[in-house]
Design a protein around this motif. Structure first.
Motif, PDB file in Angstrom:
ATOM      1  N   LEU A   1       3.704  -2.032  -9.405  1.00  0.00           N
ATOM      2  CA  LEU A   1       3.900  -0.616  -9.005  1.00  0.00           C
ATOM      3  C   LEU A   1       5.339  -0.052  -9.438  1.00  0.00           C
ATOM      4  O   LEU A   1       5.152   1.210  -9.920  1.00  0.00           O
ATOM      5  CB  LEU A   1       3.171  -0.136  -7.761  1.00  0.00           C
TER       6      LEU A   1
ATOM      7  N   TYR B   1       0.646   6.566  -8.014  1.00  0.00           N
ATOM      8  CA  TYR B   1      -0.404   7.508  -8.392  1.00  0.00           C
ATOM      9  C   TYR B   1       0.043   8.826  -8.599  1.00  0.00           C
ATOM     10  O   TYR B   1      -0.136   9.432  -9.800  1.00  0.00           O
ATOM     11  CB  TYR B   1      -1.541   7.875  -7.201  1.00  0.00           C
TER      12      TYR B   1
ATOM     13  N   SER C   1       3.305  -5.036  -5.756  1.00  0.00           N
ATOM     14  CA  SER C   1       4.529  -3.943  -5.296  1.00  0.00           C
ATOM     15  C   SER C   1       5.542  -3.868  -6.530  1.00  0.00           C
ATOM     16  O   SER C   1       6.118  -2.909  -6.842  1.00  0.00           O
ATOM     17  CB  SER C   1       5.342  -4.511  -4.031  1.00  0.00           C
TER      18      SER C   1
ATOM     19  N   VAL D   1       1.417   2.643  -3.341  1.00  0.00           N
ATOM     20  CA  VAL D   1       0.230   3.320  -4.155  1.00  0.00           C
ATOM     21  C   VAL D   1       0.302   5.093  -4.438  1.00  0.00           C
ATOM     22  O   VAL D   1       0.192   5.485  -5.244  1.00  0.00           O
ATOM     23  CB  VAL D   1      -0.940   2.785  -3.554  1.00  0.00           C
TER      24      VAL D   1
ATOM     25  N   VAL E   1       0.751  -1.065  -0.062  1.00  0.00           N
ATOM     26  CA  VAL E   1      -0.083  -0.013  -0.243  1.00  0.00           C
ATOM     27  C   VAL E   1       0.844   1.245  -0.024  1.00  0.00           C
ATOM     28  O   VAL E   1       0.670   2.036  -0.544  1.00  0.00           O
ATOM     29  CB  VAL E   1      -0.986   0.107   1.260  1.00  0.00           C
TER      30      VAL E   1
END
Length: 93
Positions: A72, A24, A69, A20, A17
């Motif tokens: 991302l 973004y 992960s 993120v 998390v």
């Protein structure tokens, strides 16, 4: 589920998390000037190794979080390596 698996799963989820917001922001602005390439390369390689470890010990929660992960981190690294530098304006003499 043992307490060890629970702790590992929560830790893996939290570190996933944590990627993120950075992903973004990077996707939204395409600005990676403040990001350290060596740091993200090390994080990416570490994530890949954690994923490999999860496969070797057959731990699906750790594998899934590291796949996310890694995905991302891949996006962030791709933008870091391909984005053109921001227009640098010179100060008036």
């Amino acid at each position: 589920m043992t307490i060890v698996t629970l702790v590992g799963s929560v830790a893996a989820m939290l570190t996933t998390v944590a990627y993120v917001p950075q992903a973004y922001q990077t996707i939204k602005t395409r600005d990676t000037s403040a990001l350290s390439l060596p740091t993200f390369l090390l994080l990416f390689v570490g994530t890949c190794l954690w994923g490999t470890y999860a496969v070797l010990i057959h731990d699906i929660p750790i594998l899934m979080t590291n796949l996310i992960s890694g995905g991302l981190a891949t996006i962030i690294l791709y933008i870091k390596l391909t984005a053109k530098p921001a227009d640098v304006r010179r100060a008036a003499p």
